[in-house]
Design a protein around this motif. Structure first.
Motif, PDB file in Angstrom:
ATOM      1  N   ILE A  66       9.503  -0.551   2.025  1.00 20.02           N
ATOM      2  CA  ILE A  66      10.100  -1.035   0.780  1.00 20.02           C
ATOM      3  C   ILE A  66      11.302  -0.152   0.474  1.00 20.02           C
ATOM      4  O   ILE A  66      11.189   1.067   0.421  1.00 20.02           O
ATOM      5  N   ASN A  67      12.460  -0.784   0.274  1.00 16.52           N
ATOM      6  CA  ASN A  67      13.670  -0.069  -0.118  1.00 16.52           C
ATOM      7  C   ASN A  67      13.723  -0.046  -1.645  1.00 16.52           C
ATOM      8  O   ASN A  67      13.888  -1.073  -2.276  1.00 16.52           O
ATOM      9  N   LYS A  68      13.574   1.138  -2.235  1.00 13.80           N
ATOM     10  CA  LYS A  68      13.582   1.299  -3.694  1.00 13.80           C
ATOM     11  C   LYS A  68      14.967   1.620  -4.238  1.00 13.80           C
ATOM     12  O   LYS A  68      15.097   2.052  -5.374  1.00 13.80           O
ATOM     13  N   GLY A  69      15.996   1.440  -3.401  1.00 12.23           N
ATOM     14  CA  GLY A  69      17.347   1.752  -3.852  1.00 12.23           C
ATOM     15  C   GLY A  69      17.698   3.175  -3.490  1.00 12.23           C
ATOM     16  O   GLY A  69      18.051   3.464  -2.360  1.00 12.23           O
ATOM     17  N   ASN A  70      17.593   4.087  -4.442  1.00 16.64           N
ATOM     18  CA  ASN A  70      17.899   5.511  -4.215  1.00 16.64           C
ATOM     19  C   ASN A  70      19.254   5.692  -3.536  1.00 16.64           C
ATOM     20  O   ASN A  70      19.390   6.447  -2.581  1.00 16.64           O
ATOM     21  N   GLY A  71      20.261   4.950  -4.007  1.00 15.27           N
ATOM     22  CA  GLY A  71      21.601   5.076  -3.454  1.00 15.27           C
ATOM     23  C   GLY A  71      21.850   4.199  -2.240  1.00 15.27           C
ATOM     24  O   GLY A  71      22.957   4.152  -1.727  1.00 15.27           O
ATOM     25  N   ARG A  72      20.838   3.503  -1.768  1.00 16.75           N
ATOM     26  CA  ARG A  72      21.003   2.602  -0.622  1.00 16.75           C
ATOM     27  C   ARG A  72      21.067   1.166  -1.118  1.00 16.75           C
ATOM     28  O   ARG A  72      20.246   0.742  -1.906  1.00 16.75           O
ATOM     29  N   ALA A  73      22.033   0.431  -0.626  1.00 13.09           N
ATOM     30  CA  ALA A  73      22.149  -0.979  -0.986  1.00 13.09           C
ATOM     31  C   ALA A  73      21.134  -1.789  -0.201  1.00 13.09           C
ATOM     32  O   ALA A  73      20.237  -1.226   0.433  1.00 13.09           O
ATOM     33  N   TYR A  74      21.285  -3.100  -0.210  1.00 11.58           N
ATOM     34  CA  TYR A  74      20.350  -4.011   0.435  1.00 11.58           C
ATOM     35  C   TYR A  74      20.121  -3.619   1.893  1.00 11.58           C
ATOM     36  O   TYR A  74      21.056  -3.436   2.660  1.00 11.58           O
ATOM     37  N   ASP A  75      18.861  -3.482   2.269  1.00 12.27           N
ATOM     38  CA  ASP A  75      18.473  -3.118   3.637  1.00 12.27           C
ATOM     39  C   ASP A  75      17.814  -4.337   4.270  1.00 12.27           C
ATOM     40  O   ASP A  75      16.764  -4.790   3.809  1.00 12.27           O
ATOM     41  N   CYS A  76      18.410  -4.868   5.324  1.00 10.89           N
ATOM     42  CA  CYS A  76      17.908  -6.094   5.953  1.00 10.89           C
ATOM     43  C   CYS A  76      16.588  -5.886   6.688  1.00 10.89           C
ATOM     44  O   CYS A  76      15.889  -6.846   6.970  1.00 10.89           O
ATOM     45  N   GLU A  77      16.246  -4.662   7.014  1.00 10.63           N
ATOM     46  CA  GLU A  77      15.002  -4.390   7.736  1.00 10.63           C
ATOM     47  C   GLU A  77      13.891  -3.916   6.798  1.00 10.63           C
ATOM     48  O   GLU A  77      12.865  -3.435   7.260  1.00 10.63           O
ATOM     49  N   ALA A  78      14.111  -4.049   5.502  1.00 11.51           N
ATOM     50  CA  ALA A  78      13.118  -3.620   4.515  1.00 11.51           C
ATOM     51  C   ALA A  78      12.968  -4.702   3.451  1.00 11.51           C
ATOM     52  O   ALA A  78      13.785  -5.612   3.352  1.00 11.51           O
ATOM     53  N   ILE A  79      11.920  -4.578   2.667  1.00  7.34           N
ATOM     54  CA  ILE A  79      11.730  -5.440   1.510  1.00  7.34           C
ATOM     55  C   ILE A  79      12.340  -4.690   0.335  1.00  7.34           C
ATOM     56  O   ILE A  79      11.940  -3.562   0.030  1.00  7.34           O
ATOM     57  N   ASN A  80      13.340  -5.263  -0.284  1.00 10.87           N
ATOM     58  CA  ASN A  80      14.122  -4.573  -1.302  1.00 10.87           C
ATOM     59  C   ASN A  80      13.559  -4.803  -2.688  1.00 10.87           C
ATOM     60  O   ASN A  80      13.257  -5.939  -3.068  1.00 10.87           O
ATOM     61  N   ASP A  81      13.434  -3.714  -3.460  1.00 13.43           N
ATOM     62  CA  ASP A  81      12.904  -3.794  -4.817  1.00 13.43           C
ATOM     63  C   ASP A  81      13.535  -2.683  -5.649  1.00 13.43           C
ATOM     64  O   ASP A  81      12.997  -1.587  -5.737  1.00 13.43           O
ATOM     65  N   TYR A  82      14.704  -2.970  -6.208  1.00 12.23           N
ATOM     66  CA  TYR A  82      15.402  -1.951  -6.998  1.00 12.23           C
ATOM     67  C   TYR A  82      16.274  -2.603  -8.060  1.00 12.23           C
ATOM     68  O   TYR A  82      16.667  -3.754  -7.935  1.00 12.23           O
ATOM     69  N   ASP A  83      16.549  -1.838  -9.107  1.00 10.46           N
ATOM     70  CA  ASP A  83      17.465  -2.270 -10.153  1.00 10.46           C
ATOM     71  C   ASP A  83      18.891  -2.012  -9.685  1.00 10.46           C
ATOM     72  O   ASP A  83      19.125  -1.208  -8.776  1.00 10.46           O
ATOM     73  N   PHE A 115       0.823  -1.203   0.000  1.00  9.22           N
ATOM     74  CA  PHE A 115       0.000   0.000   0.000  1.00  9.22           C
ATOM     75  C   PHE A 115       0.860   1.257   0.000  1.00  9.22           C
ATOM     76  O   PHE A 115       0.819   2.082   0.882  1.00  9.22           O
ATOM     77  N   GLY A 116       1.664   1.401  -1.038  1.00  8.51           N
ATOM     78  CA  GLY A 116       2.415   2.628  -1.244  1.00  8.51           C
ATOM     79  C   GLY A 116       3.636   2.779  -0.370  1.00  8.51           C
ATOM     80  O   GLY A 116       3.617   3.513   0.604  1.00  8.51           O
ATOM     81  N   GLY A 117       4.702   2.085  -0.696  1.00  2.00           N
ATOM     82  CA  GLY A 117       5.958   2.237   0.021  1.00  2.00           C
ATOM     83  C   GLY A 117       6.122   1.305   1.203  1.00  2.00           C
ATOM     84  O   GLY A 117       7.180   1.257   1.807  1.00  2.00           O
ATOM     85  N   ARG A 118       5.095   0.538   1.534  1.00  2.00           N
ATOM     86  CA  ARG A 118       5.165  -0.428   2.634  1.00  2.00           C
ATOM     87  C   ARG A 118       4.321  -1.645   2.284  1.00  2.00           C
ATOM     88  O   ARG A 118       3.390  -1.553   1.501  1.00  2.00           O
ATOM     89  N   ILE A 119       4.652  -2.763   2.917  1.00  2.00           N
ATOM     90  CA  ILE A 119       3.867  -3.982   2.736  1.00  2.00           C
ATOM     91  C   ILE A 119       3.440  -4.470   4.120  1.00  2.00           C
ATOM     92  O   ILE A 119       4.279  -4.756   4.969  1.00  2.00           O
ATOM     93  N   ALA A 120       2.121  -4.522   4.328  1.00  2.00           N
ATOM     94  CA  ALA A 120       1.580  -5.065   5.574  1.00  2.00           C
ATOM     95  C   ALA A 120       1.639  -6.580   5.479  1.00  2.00           C
ATOM     96  O   ALA A 120       1.201  -7.165   4.486  1.00  2.00           O
ATOM     97  N   THR A 121       2.178  -7.235   6.497  1.00  2.00           N
ATOM     98  CA  THR A 121       2.456  -8.664   6.411  1.00  2.00           C
ATOM     99  C   THR A 121       1.541  -9.543   7.259  1.00  2.00           C
ATOM    100  O   THR A 121       1.499 -10.743   7.055  1.00  2.00           O
ATOM    101  N   GLN A 122       0.819  -8.975   8.214  1.00  2.00           N
ATOM    102  CA  GLN A 122      -0.022  -9.796   9.089  1.00  2.00           C
ATOM    103  C   GLN A 122      -1.467  -9.810   8.594  1.00  2.00           C
ATOM    104  O   GLN A 122      -2.161  -8.802   8.622  1.00  2.00           O
ATOM    105  N   TYR A 123      -1.918 -10.992   8.175  1.00  2.00           N
ATOM    106  CA  TYR A 123      -3.261 -11.177   7.616  1.00  2.00           C
ATOM    107  C   TYR A 123      -4.283 -11.251   8.746  1.00  2.00           C
ATOM    108  O   TYR A 123      -4.111 -11.981   9.715  1.00  2.00           O
TER     109      TYR A 123
END
Length: 169
Positions: free
Chosen positions: A54-71, A21-29
Motif C-alpha cells: 500500500i502506497n500511503k503517499g509520504n512524498g511519493r505520487a501514484y505508484d502503479c505497482e502498489a495500491i494507493n491510499d493517500y490524501d 494486513f498492515g501495509g499490504r493487501i493479500a489478493t489471492q483468496y
C-alpha cells in the motif's frame, strides 16, 4: 517457445477483494477456515505471497505497482521556472473499507490450513489505473505480432525431422 513470447502481464486496471494486513493487501483468496480451532469463528484465508504493498503517499505520487491510499499533497519541483515551485499531487484512495461486525475477518497464510502469517480486515481495492500507468511499450503484445517469426522458427526446427521422415519412405 511460443509460451515465452506470450506475456501474461497486463496494463489493465485490477480490482478485487483482499485482506489488508498492515501495509499490504493479500489478493489471492484461498477459501475459508476455522480461526484457531474456534468452530464459531470462520475467517477468509488469503495467500501471503499475493500481497500488494500500500502506497500511503509520504512524498511519493501514484505508484502503479502498489495500491494507493493517500490524501493530496504538494511536492517541490525545481524544474518550474524561474526558481522552482510547488506541484499538487492529487489524492488517490483505491481501498474501499466496509464496516464489519465480525471480530476476525481474514488471515494470510502460505496455504489454506497453514498457520497464519498475519490477520486483517477484508477490503475492496483497485490499482494500476490505466489513466495513470502508461508505458512506452505495451506488456501484453498479441501473439500475431510474432507470427512470421514463429513460422520461420518452426520451419527451421522441423526441417531435419521432415527430411529424416521422407528418407524412410
Amino acid at each position: 517457445m511460443m509460451v515465452s513470447l506470450i506475456t501474461l502481464h497486463s496494463n489493465a486496471q485490477i480490482s478485487g477483494k483482499g485482506c489488508d494486513f498492515g501495509g499490504r493487501i493479500a489478493t489471492q483468496y484461498l477459501g475459508t477456515a476455522i480461526y484457531y480451532g474456534n468452530a464459531n469463528d470462520i475467517v477468509e484465508v488469503y495467500y501471503t505471497s499475493s500481497a500488494v504493498p500500500i502506497n500511503k503517499g509520504n512524498g511519493r505520487a501514484y505508484d502503479c505497482e502498489a495500491i494507493n491510499d493517500y490524501d493530496g499533497f504538494q511536492v517541490w519541483d525545481s524544474s518550474i521556472p524561474p526558481y522552482g515551485g510547488h506541484v499538487t499531487v492529487p489524492a488517490s484512495h483505491d481501498i474501499r473499507r466496509n464496516p464489519s461486525s465480525r471480530q476476525h475477518e481474514c488471515v494470510v497464510a502460505s496455504s489454506r490450513y497453514a498457520t497464519p502469517n498475519g490477520e486483517g480486515t477484508i477490503v475492496g481495492y483497485t490499482y494500476k489505473d490505466p489513466n495513470k500507468c502508461t508505458s512506452s511499450r505495451p506488456n501484453n503484445l498479441p501473439v500475431d505480432d510474432y507470427l512470421p517469426f514463429l513460422v520461420l522458427v518452426s520451419g527451421v526446427i522441423s526441417l531435419p525431422v521432415i527430411r529424416k521422415n521422407t528418407s524412410l519412405v
